[in-house]
Design a protein around this motif. Structure first.
Motif, mmCIF file in Angstrom:
data_model
loop_
_atom_site.group_PDB
_atom_site.id
_atom_site.type_symbol
_atom_site.label_atom_id
_atom_site.label_comp_id
_atom_site.label_asym_id
_atom_site.label_seq_id
_atom_site.Cartn_x
_atom_site.Cartn_y
_atom_site.Cartn_z
ATOM 1 N N MET A 1 0.831 -1.199 0.000
ATOM 2 C CA MET A 1 0.000 0.000 0.000
ATOM 3 C C MET A 1 0.873 1.260 0.000
ATOM 4 S SD MET A 1 -2.565 1.476 2.896
ATOM 5 C CE MET A 1 -1.311 2.322 3.800
ATOM 6 N N LYS A 2 0.539 2.196 -0.861
ATOM 7 C CA LYS A 2 1.299 3.457 -0.922
ATOM 8 C C LYS A 2 0.622 4.500 -0.042
ATOM 9 C CE LYS A 2 3.807 3.442 -5.223
ATOM 10 N NZ LYS A 2 3.499 2.909 -6.528
ATOM 11 N N LEU A 3 1.366 5.021 0.915
ATOM 12 C CA LEU A 3 0.835 6.036 1.820
ATOM 13 C C LEU A 3 1.569 7.360 1.572
ATOM 14 C CD1 LEU A 3 0.165 5.572 5.619
ATOM 15 C CD2 LEU A 3 1.085 7.673 4.715
ATOM 16 N N LEU A 4 0.828 8.349 1.153
ATOM 17 C CA LEU A 4 1.407 9.679 0.931
ATOM 18 C C LEU A 4 1.239 10.498 2.210
ATOM 19 C CD1 LEU A 4 2.587 11.875 -0.925
ATOM 20 C CD2 LEU A 4 0.258 12.313 -1.759
ATOM 21 N N HIS A 5 2.363 10.880 2.794
ATOM 22 C CA HIS A 5 2.365 11.638 4.055
ATOM 23 C C HIS A 5 2.737 13.088 3.726
ATOM 24 C CE1 HIS A 5 4.517 12.150 8.251
ATOM 25 N NE2 HIS A 5 3.611 13.075 8.035
ATOM 26 N N LEU A 6 1.783 13.993 3.971
ATOM 27 C CA LEU A 6 1.987 15.413 3.671
ATOM 28 C C LEU A 6 2.055 16.220 4.960
ATOM 29 C CD1 LEU A 6 -0.817 15.874 0.971
ATOM 30 C CD2 LEU A 6 1.621 15.493 0.534
ATOM 31 N N ASP A 7 3.000 17.134 5.039
ATOM 32 C CA ASP A 7 3.028 18.125 6.111
ATOM 33 C C ASP A 7 2.991 19.510 5.498
ATOM 34 O OD1 ASP A 7 3.032 16.872 8.647
ATOM 35 O OD2 ASP A 7 5.113 16.233 8.345
ATOM 36 N N SER A 8 2.344 20.439 6.215
ATOM 37 C CA SER A 8 2.255 21.797 5.673
ATOM 38 C C SER A 8 2.541 22.878 6.713
ATOM 39 C CB SER A 8 0.873 22.033 5.056
ATOM 40 O OG SER A 8 -0.152 21.848 6.020
ATOM 41 N N SER A 9 2.813 22.481 7.955
ATOM 42 C CA SER A 9 3.098 23.481 8.987
ATOM 43 C C SER A 9 4.416 24.189 8.717
ATOM 44 C CB SER A 9 3.177 22.801 10.355
ATOM 45 O OG SER A 9 3.714 23.710 11.297
ATOM 46 N N ALA A 27 1.475 4.696 13.155
ATOM 47 C CA ALA A 27 0.412 3.758 13.532
ATOM 48 C C ALA A 27 -0.044 2.959 12.315
ATOM 49 C CB ALA A 27 -0.764 4.519 14.139
ATOM 50 N N TRP A 28 -0.094 3.619 11.187
ATOM 51 C CA TRP A 28 -0.513 2.944 9.954
ATOM 52 C C TRP A 28 0.500 1.857 9.582
ATOM 53 C CZ3 TRP A 28 -3.860 6.649 6.787
ATOM 54 C CH2 TRP A 28 -4.814 5.925 6.063
ATOM 55 N N LYS A 29 1.784 2.233 9.696
ATOM 56 C CA LYS A 29 2.844 1.267 9.372
ATOM 57 C C LYS A 29 2.806 0.065 10.315
ATOM 58 C CE LYS A 29 7.009 3.037 8.627
ATOM 59 N NZ LYS A 29 8.060 4.056 8.901
ATOM 60 N N SER A 30 2.487 0.327 11.581
ATOM 61 C CA SER A 30 2.445 -0.773 12.556
ATOM 62 C C SER A 30 1.222 -1.661 12.357
ATOM 63 C CB SER A 30 2.384 -0.223 13.985
ATOM 64 O OG SER A 30 3.502 0.575 14.221
ATOM 65 N N SER A 31 0.169 -1.086 11.750
ATOM 66 C CA SER A 31 -1.084 -1.835 11.662
ATOM 67 C C SER A 31 -1.122 -2.779 10.462
ATOM 68 C CB SER A 31 -2.279 -0.879 11.610
ATOM 69 O OG SER A 31 -2.352 -0.269 10.339
ATOM 70 N N GLN A 32 -0.217 -2.575 9.495
ATOM 71 C CA GLN A 32 -0.154 -3.511 8.369
ATOM 72 C C GLN A 32 1.256 -3.583 7.812
ATOM 73 O OE1 GLN A 32 -3.267 -1.068 6.085
ATOM 74 N NE2 GLN A 32 -2.072 -1.982 4.432
ATOM 75 N N ALA A 33 1.538 -4.701 7.124
ATOM 76 C CA ALA A 33 2.927 -5.020 6.797
ATOM 77 C C ALA A 33 3.484 -4.251 5.597
ATOM 78 C CB ALA A 33 3.035 -6.514 6.546
ATOM 79 N N ASP A 34 2.676 -3.970 4.626
ATOM 80 C CA ASP A 34 3.209 -3.564 3.319
ATOM 81 C C ASP A 34 3.055 -2.062 3.040
ATOM 82 O OD1 ASP A 34 0.490 -3.617 3.312
ATOM 83 O OD2 ASP A 34 0.313 -4.159 1.201
ATOM 84 N N VAL A 35 3.282 -1.211 4.043
ATOM 85 C CA VAL A 35 3.056 0.228 3.843
ATOM 86 C C VAL A 35 4.332 0.899 3.311
ATOM 87 C CG1 VAL A 35 2.391 2.403 4.920
ATOM 88 C CG2 VAL A 35 1.342 0.270 5.696
ATOM 89 N N GLN A 36 4.218 1.468 2.123
ATOM 90 C CA GLN A 36 5.345 2.218 1.537
ATOM 91 C C GLN A 36 5.023 3.704 1.678
ATOM 92 O OE1 GLN A 36 5.733 1.665 -2.702
ATOM 93 N NE2 GLN A 36 7.233 3.331 -2.834
ATOM 94 N N VAL A 37 5.855 4.425 2.446
ATOM 95 C CA VAL A 37 5.554 5.834 2.730
ATOM 96 C C VAL A 37 6.288 6.748 1.752
ATOM 97 C CG1 VAL A 37 5.668 7.686 4.441
ATOM 98 C CG2 VAL A 37 5.190 5.335 5.184
ATOM 99 N N ILE A 38 5.538 7.657 1.156
ATOM 100 C CA ILE A 38 6.129 8.722 0.334
ATOM 101 C C ILE A 38 5.882 10.012 1.117
ATOM 102 C CG2 ILE A 38 6.015 9.948 -1.887
ATOM 103 C CD1 ILE A 38 4.479 6.625 -1.893
ATOM 104 N N TYR A 39 6.972 10.699 1.479
ATOM 105 C CA TYR A 39 6.826 11.880 2.322
ATOM 106 C C TYR A 39 7.025 13.153 1.498
ATOM 107 C CZ TYR A 39 7.438 15.248 6.065
ATOM 108 O OH TYR A 39 7.300 16.336 6.892
ATOM 109 N N ARG A 40 6.119 14.113 1.697
ATOM 110 C CA ARG A 40 6.272 15.398 1.014
ATOM 111 C C ARG A 40 6.090 16.522 2.032
ATOM 112 N NH1 ARG A 40 6.039 17.978 -4.132
ATOM 113 N NH2 ARG A 40 6.025 16.079 -5.355
ATOM 114 N N ASP A 41 7.146 17.330 2.189
ATOM 115 C CA ASP A 41 7.083 18.466 3.112
ATOM 116 C C ASP A 41 6.731 19.707 2.294
ATOM 117 O OD1 ASP A 41 7.517 20.595 4.847
ATOM 118 O OD2 ASP A 41 9.130 19.541 5.889
ATOM 119 N N LEU A 42 5.468 20.096 2.368
ATOM 120 C CA LEU A 42 4.979 21.195 1.536
ATOM 121 C C LEU A 42 5.438 22.558 2.024
ATOM 122 C CD1 LEU A 42 1.337 19.842 1.078
ATOM 123 C CD2 LEU A 42 3.152 19.851 -0.648
#
Ligand SMILES: Cc1cc2nc3c(=O)[nH]c(=O)nc-3n(C[C@H](O)[C@H](O)[C@H](O)COP(=O)(O)O)c2cc1C
Length: 202
Positions: A1-9, A27-42
């Protein structure tokens, strides 16, 4: 699963929404095995605003674009693709002047694309980006529940996401963060408990 993590502060390490969005992602990563995180600091890597130049660049045939126009189109396409490819999105969303930070609005302006993420027909608008799960990590200095201000930044974000066809949306909220150290700590504890509940049920 691809998880897009956005921050804007814009508040860096002092940011409450960054703390909460990171906790949601963990928490999302801990709740399932196949989490691929893409991080974008806006905030630190801000997208340029959608502008007249963006429109002209998009309307110029690829072989006729100058370097700035080619860069503009590449940025627009990459941001849109990243959004479309995500199965889940965590959005760190502080309230700034009764709305989302302009950096987050710049991202919204890049992902609301006619024919790609929404379309109109004789029945009205139709979202084309459904099927994603979104968690909004919402923060505010004031307390807006029950006030005329409502949760203006949350309501706005939810409306835009709904417009794009995304309806599976959870909000984790810490508000009243400007009321002092103890109320702030309590609000963050409450939000963390919301996150724990959300993923305990997952
Ligand atoms: C530029 C700016 C504008 C703000 N505007 C509001 C506002 O309209 N309403 C509010 O309740 N808090 C407002 N605040 C307070 C923030 O919502 C609060 O500090 C919150 O913790 C921000 O989240 P962050 O720590 O992730 O940046 C504002 C803060 C900043 C920096």
């Amino acid at each position: 699963m691809k998880l897009l993590h956005l921050d804007s502060s814009i508040l860096g390490d002092a940011s409450a929404s960054r703390q909460l969005s990171a906790a949601v992602t963990e928490a999302w990563k801990s709740s399932q095995a196949d989490v691929q995180v893409i991080y974008r600091d806006l905030a630190s890597d801000a997208l340029s605003h959608f502008s007249a130049a963006s429109l002209v660049a998009g309307g110029t045939p690829a072989e006729l674009r100058d370097a700035a126009q080619a860069h503009e189109v590449a940025l627009a396409e990459a941001t849109l693709e990243e959004f479309l490819a995500a199965d889940a999105i965590v959005i760190g969303a502080p309230m700034y002047n009764f709305s989302v930070p302009s950096q987050l609005k710049a991202w919204i302006d890049r992902v609301c694309v006619a024919g790609k993420t929404f379309a109109y027909d004789e029945n009205g608008p139709k979202g084309l980006a459904g099927g994603k799960k979104v968690v909004i990590a919402s923060t505010a200095g004031g307390i807006h529940a029950g006030q005329a201000s409502g949760q203006a930044h949350e309501d706005y974000l939810i409306m835009v996401l709904n417009f794009l066809g995304i309806t599976d949306i959870e909000v984790v909220r810490a508000e009243g963060l400007a009321y002092g150290e103890e109320p702030k700590a309590n609000a963050l504890r409450t939000a963390q408990a919301q996150i724990d509940d959300l993923f305990a049920a997952a």
